[in-house]
Design a protein around this motif. Structure first.
Motif: not given
Length: 303
Positions: A110-119, A157-171
């Protein structure tokens, strides 16, 4: 005039709010482990509807006119959009990531969120990308890569599904930040957040009206109460009021307490095994996100 004593007190309380957010993720995970009937959608519905109602009730008591706010069609439209496109994804997708992985991974991604703001700011407002921003983005990418692979790039080490949901949370973090900016200059944050939560909760209930067959034990009641009170109501008030006494940049630095409290709690409560490279990845993501809050030297840089 704000004294040093007040600054120190509210900096501590802001940090405590971040720890509370991290702890609430642990209780959400414990709920998901209790029964497969307890889903992220159900927990998000309960959290949003109850929290929204309570915040609006408090806003009415302190005479911030929550009903009058929604009579302005423009402001009402923005607030509802804030709830459905901002608060809903940031909470629902976070809980889905917690359920499918753990609170530590969910919070760090979720901490990746600010980078979507930056973009968004670069594309929409043509703001200049600083060297620091580019370095932070690369650092965050490396951090996520380490978390996703444990440093072994031949497998995940984490599934693509987890990565996808985590990135959607960051968005969701990004939309949650960007949508209400203008209306918050005119309307109390208590009112905006209250209506946003309530409208999103009602929308989610309409879309998914099925009530799961859950045995409402004391543990379920306690965990849900913690998610609502310690995960929403108290930290929201602490963080909002702290901004009267401390800088926003200071508050953003204190955000680091959230992923680390969630990570430590996951290790202690759920037996999460973090390798040294996992810890390094987590630290890199948090440092990169905090670097974006360093004040730019000129007005045309990202703020």
């Amino acid at each position: 005039m704000v004294t040093n004593k007040q600054r120190h007190l509210w900096a501590f309380l802001a940090g405590l709010a971040c720890v509370m957010w991290g702890i609430s993720g642990l209780f959400a995970k414990s709920l998901f482990n209790l029964s497969s009937e307890i889903t992220p959608i159900w927990l998000t519905q309960i959290r949003m509807v109850v929290s929204g109602f309570v915040l609006l009730l408090v806003a009415g008591i302190v005479r911030q006119k929550p009903i009058a706010t929604m009579k302005n069609k423009h402001d009402a439209g923005i607030i509802i959009a804030y709830g459905i496109l901002g608060l809903l994804p940031v909470q629902l997708f976070y809980f889905i990531t917690v359920q499918k992985a753990n609170p530590a991974i969910a919070t760090i991604l979720q901490f990746i969120g600010p980078f979507f703001v930056m973009g968004y700011l670069i594309i929409r407002h043509q703001q200049t990308l600083r060297r620091l921003d580019l370095l932070a983005a690369i650092t965050a990418f490396i951090g996520v890569a380490l978390l996703a692979t444990h440093g072994d790039f031949s497998h995940l080490a984490i599934t693509p599904e987890v990565l996808m949901w985590g990135m959607l949370a960051a968005i969701g973090v990004a939309t949650n930040t960007l949508i209400p900016i203008n209306v918050l200059q005119r309307v109390s944050s208590l009112v905006v957040t209250g209506w946003g939560l309530l409208s999103a909760g009602i929308c989610l209930t309409i879309i998914h009206p099925v009530w799961p067959h859950i045995r409402l034990t004391a543990q379920v009641w306690l965990s849900v109460a913690v998610v609502i009170v310690i995960g929403t109501l108290i930290p929201f008030q602490l963080m909002t009021n702290s901004l009267r006494f401390i800088k926003a940049s200071t508050a953003s630095l204190l955000d680091a307490f959230e992923p680390f409290s969630a990570t430590i709690g996951s290790v202690l409560c759920f037996g999460l095994i973090m390798t040294p490279l996992d810890w390094l990845g987590a630290v890199l993501v948090v440092i990169a996100a905090m670097a974006l809050n360093i004040t730019p030297k000129s007005k045309n840089k990202i703020e």
